[in-house]
Each structure stands twice: as structure tokens, then as C-alpha cells.
Design an enzyme around this catalytic site. Structure first.
Site, mmCIF file in Angstrom:
data_model
loop_
_atom_site.group_PDB
_atom_site.id
_atom_site.type_symbol
_atom_site.label_atom_id
_atom_site.label_comp_id
_atom_site.label_asym_id
_atom_site.label_seq_id
_atom_site.Cartn_x
_atom_site.Cartn_y
_atom_site.Cartn_z
ATOM 1 N N TYR A 196 -1.915 67.400 60.486
ATOM 2 C CA TYR A 196 -0.476 67.212 60.711
ATOM 3 C C TYR A 196 0.276 68.543 60.663
ATOM 4 O O TYR A 196 1.294 68.666 59.994
ATOM 5 C CB TYR A 196 0.108 66.254 59.658
ATOM 6 N N ASP A 231 -8.854 46.639 54.770
ATOM 7 C CA ASP A 231 -9.146 48.058 54.872
ATOM 8 C C ASP A 231 -9.170 48.601 53.440
ATOM 9 O O ASP A 231 -8.125 48.856 52.847
ATOM 10 C CB ASP A 231 -8.058 48.736 55.717
HETATM 11 N N1 PMP Z 1 -7.637 53.533 56.191
HETATM 12 C C1 PMP Z 1 -7.078 53.933 55.048
HETATM 13 C C2 PMP Z 1 -6.558 52.903 54.086
HETATM 14 C C3 PMP Z 1 -6.968 55.297 54.743
HETATM 15 O O1 PMP Z 1 -6.363 55.674 53.611
HETATM 16 C C4 PMP Z 1 -7.485 56.245 55.659
HETATM 17 C C5 PMP Z 1 -7.406 57.742 55.395
HETATM 18 N N2 PMP Z 1 -6.375 58.180 54.598
HETATM 19 C C6 PMP Z 1 -8.073 55.775 56.839
HETATM 20 C C7 PMP Z 1 -8.137 54.414 57.071
HETATM 21 C C8 PMP Z 1 -8.608 56.738 57.875
HETATM 22 O O2 PMP Z 1 -9.755 57.357 57.430
HETATM 23 P P1 PMP Z 1 -10.250 58.724 58.085
HETATM 24 O O3 PMP Z 1 -9.230 59.756 57.729
HETATM 25 O O4 PMP Z 1 -11.592 58.957 57.461
HETATM 26 O O5 PMP Z 1 -10.334 58.496 59.562
#
Ligand code: PMP
Length: 426
Positions: free
Chosen positions: A20, A245
Site C-alpha cells: 500500500y 475466513d
Molecule cells: N483474510 C484475512 C482475514 C486476512 O486478514 C488476510 C490478510 N491480512 C487475508 C485474507 C489475505 O491474506 P494474504 O495477505 O496472505 O493474501
């Protein structure tokens, strides 16, 4: 090139994007020389400085750094193979990791897709839900979430935080209920409006997708298990799937093995990532049931249509198994309870600061929310001067320490956060 030379960091500034970040007006990242235990060795003003890592490298390095068991797993695996393709081939590291994940997962989730990052895991989970739900094209989620930076995950991130307006026409438009009220706040209004919204779209919804209990990068928002149960109930009542997730919440971060356990809900699809390899290598996993897998196979494609080059990378799988084995040697409940108590005690004085709106903790997560956006460079620098690495975002200064953080580490983390906020924001 000498790491202390200005050219070294100059190259970074001229050529390397950071997360970012702007290429034309970059920030000034600190150079890390090495990492060991709970400490990062940084260069600060040309001098070597050890700081306690309060971030676990974006919530992954739960065992700290240079962990002998994980180093050994990586070295042993290098001696046989670091990578082979997973199409048409299989290998011990994938099978061993799959076995562990099936044992650990909430009941019935015994089909495993090994993806390479969290975002890809969410992509895969969403594709699974779509392939399993012909005719249903939309996801149902809540505002304030974060699921990754590729387009499908971004489409279920908070519409404002995920910049859906800027990407209009490119980001699929899903259905967003309001953000669930914060833990302890009344739920009735939210329950009613969410039910009404779901009923309006019920026939279109393939799945509900949420981060159970804690919305992480979307705002460190802690909410009630009852809200999670309600979303799962709505999904099931209307024939939609439930995707959790748990890339951030899983593997004890929020105080139980899975946040799903605290909510007493078993999802149909579970995403795991971040701490899976103890922060050593990039790896994520999507677990689902035999029933969902059969529905995916019954779709037009006849199979799960995803297959990344580095799927089930043996090096990452071996380290992940070693990391899960190490986690199994801890008394996780006691350890996370102790971290939670230390964070709650240590951050409490921040409540007295005029700049602070809220202080909250959940498991090994401690959050200080300010009234205004954090001056990130200034707070980061003040914390480094107090011996701690923090990386605030928006109006949040937070910590997700390694599970092996000692009482002294935790005291350093909390006092430096409170001190840095006070010094910079008052
Ligand atoms: N889902 C959640 C809840 C996350 O916190 C994150 C990363 N902060 C992701 C998905 C994405 O993971 P990555 O950065 O490994 O692509």
C-alpha cells in the site's frame, strides 16, 4: 553492496514497492538485519537496534523467529525436494499436512485445498461456493470485513475500505449487511435488518462469508458470536453455504483453536493462512466437506477449477506441519489467556488518554483505537525508541504478539504502545 550505505536504502526507495505504498513518494522503511526469538534486529539511524516484534510479521510468526524446529524442518525438506508440481504428482509433506489439518479442523471438514496465499484461499473458497451453487452468483457479507487484495476477496471487503467505488465495474457487487455491533452492544436492530436484507436476496446468495468474531484488517472490530450464529442460520435456512475466513482468527489467535469454536458454528468452508507455517513461508488452505466437494464436482466443470503453480509447495507444507506440531506442544488455552490478561492490563492506561476512543482485547489481540488517524511514522518511531516494533493503520495502534512472547515482552509492548500514543497524540 554495504547494507549501511545510503545506496542500499536508496535502491529500495527508487525501485521497490512496499505494501500500500507510493513509488513516487515512498515511506522510509527500516532495514531488518535479522530476526530471532521475539526480536527484530533493525538499523535505526545507522545503528543496530533490537526491538520486540509486537506484530508477529502481520500475525504469522506465532513462534517467533529462527525457531529451531522450523529451521530443521525447512533444512530437512530442502535435502529431498523444495518443490514439485502438484498436478499428477503428490508427496509426503502435503499428505502429512493434510492429515494434521483434517484432525484439527471443526467436524466434518475433511477435504483440503492447499493454496499459496490467504487471498488465493479466499478466491478458492468463493469459487467452491459458486461451483457448488448453480444459479446463485452473489455472496452475503457484512460491512467492515477484510478478505484479501485480489478481486474476489476485495469484492467482499468493506466497500469503503475496499474502494469499491474506485473499482466500480471491475469488482463484482455482493450484498452487504451492516457491520455487526461491537461485542456487548445490543444486537436486536442488526439481527432484524440483516434478516430482512438476506430474505430480499435469498435466491441469489451462494454463501455467507465472514471473519468470525474479529474483523482484522478491516478495523480490529470484535463482535458477538450470536451475530456469527445468526449469519450462519440465515445461510442455512435459505440453502446458502457458510464460509469462515479464519486466516487471521484461526490457530488460537482469538483464544480458541478456531473462532468457529467460540461461535459454536461449523462452517461449510474454512480458510486458513497466516500462522499456518509459523510465518516462514507462504501457504494457506481451504477445507470443506465431502458434500460440498461432491457438489463442486457435479458442476459443469466437473472438478474444482483452480491449480496454482506452487500448490502444496513441499517446503511450505513441511514447515507448516512442524509449526502445527510445535503449537500442539503448548498449553494454548493457558498461554493465550495469559497474553490476553497482560494486554488488557498493560493497555488499560491508554483509556485515560484524550486521544483514545477505545481499548479492546480478544485473545492475543490488543487494540488502542484513536479518535483521529494515527501519525504512523511518528508512533512507529516512538515505539522503536521504546524497544518495540508496531505498525498502526488508520486510527488503530494494535498488537498481535508471538505466542511465545514473555511477560517482559508483553510489558514492553503495552507500555511502548501507550507511551507512543501519549507522546504523539496526547
Ligand atoms: N483474510 C484475512 C482475514 C486476512 O486478514 C488476510 C490478510 N491480512 C487475508 C485474507 C489475505 O491474506 P494474504 O495477505 O496472505 O493474501
Amino acid at each position: 553492496m554495504d547494507q549501511l550505505s545510503t545506496d542500499f536504502l536508496g535502491f529500495d526507495r527508487e525501485h521497490l514497492w512496499h505494501p500500500y505504498s507510493s513509488m513516487t513518494s515512498p515511506g522510509a522503511p527500516y532495514l531488518v538485519e535479522s530476526a530471532s526469538g521475539t526480536r527484530l534486529r533493525l538499523q535505526v539511524d545507522g545503528r543496530t537496534t533490537d526491538v520486540v516484534d509486537s506484530m508477529s510479521s502481520w500475525w504469522c510468526a506465532i513462534h517467533g523467529y529462527a525457531v529451531p524446529a522450523l529451521d530443521a524442518a525447512a533444512r530437512d525438506q530442502l535435502a529431498s525436494m523444495s518443490h514439485v508440481m502438484f498436478g499428477g504428482l503428490t508427496h509426503g509433506p502435503a499428505i502429512e499436512l493434510g492429515r494434521r489439518l483434517v484432525d484439527l479442523a471443526p467436524g466434518g471438514l475433511d477435504k483440503v485445498f492447499l493454496a499459496d496465499t490467504g487471498s488465493v484461499a479466499v478466491e478458492v473458497a468463493m469459487k467452491m461456493a459458486w461451483q457448488a451453487s448453480p444459479g446463485r452468483t452473489r455472496m452475503f457479507t457484512v460491512r467492515g470485513g477484510y478478505h484479501g487484495d485480489t478481486f474476489s476477496p476485495m469484492s467482499v471487503c468493506d466497500p469503503d475500505g475496499g474502494m469499491h467505488t474506485m473499482y466500480r465495474g471491475l469488482v463484482p457487487e455482493h450484498v452487504f449487511a451492516d457491520r455487526p455491533p461491537a461485542m456487548g452492544e445490543p444486537l436486536d436492530g442488526w439481527l432484524a435488518s440483516t434478516t430482512a436484507l438476506f430474505e430480499q436476496h435469498a435466491d441469489e446468495i451462494a454463501a455467507v462469508i465472514v471473519e468470525p468474531l474479529l474483523q482484522g484488517a478491516g478495523g480490529m472490530h470484535v463482535y458477538s458470536p450470536l451475530a456469527v450464529q445468526h449469519l450462519a442460520h440465515l445461510a442455512r435456512e435459505h440453502g446458502a453455504l457458510v464460509i469462515f475466513d479464519e486466516i487471521a482468527t484461526g490457530l488460537w489467535r482469538t483464544g480458541t483453536l478456531w473462532a468457529a469454536d467460540a461461535c459454536d458454528v461449523v462452517p461449510d468452508i474454512l480458510c486458513i493462512g497466516k500462522a499456518l507455517t509459523g510465518g516462514y513461508l507462504t501457504l494457506a488452505a481451504v477445507l470443506t466437506t465431502g458434500n460440498v466437494a461432491a457438489r463442486v464436482d457435479a458442476s459443469e466443470a466437473g472438478a474444482m477449477m483452480h491449480g496454482p503453480t506452487f500448490m502444496a509447495n513441499p517446503l511450505a507444507c513441511s514447515v507448516a506441519s512442524a509449526s502445527l506440531d510445535l503449537l500442539a506442544t503448548y498449553d494454548n488455552h493457558a498461554q493465550i489467556t495469559a497474553i490476553a490478561a497482560a494486554l488488557a492490563d498493560g493497555l488499560a492506561p491508554a483509556r485515560e488518554l484524550s486521544s483514545v476512543r477505545d481499548v479492546r482485547t480478544l485473545g492475543a489481540v490488543g487494540v488502542v483505537e484513536l479518535h483521529e488517524a494515527v501519525d504512523v511514522p511518528a508512533v512507529t518511531r516512538a515505539a522503536i525508541d521504546a524497544g518495540v516494533w508496531v505498525r498502526p493503520f488508520r486510527n488503530l495502534v494494535y498488537t498481535m504478539p508471538p505466542y511465545v512472547a514473555s511477560p517482559d515482552d508483553l510489558a514492553a509492548i503495552t507500555s511502548s504502545i501507550v507511551g507512543a500514543v501519549k507522546q504523539v497524540h496526547g
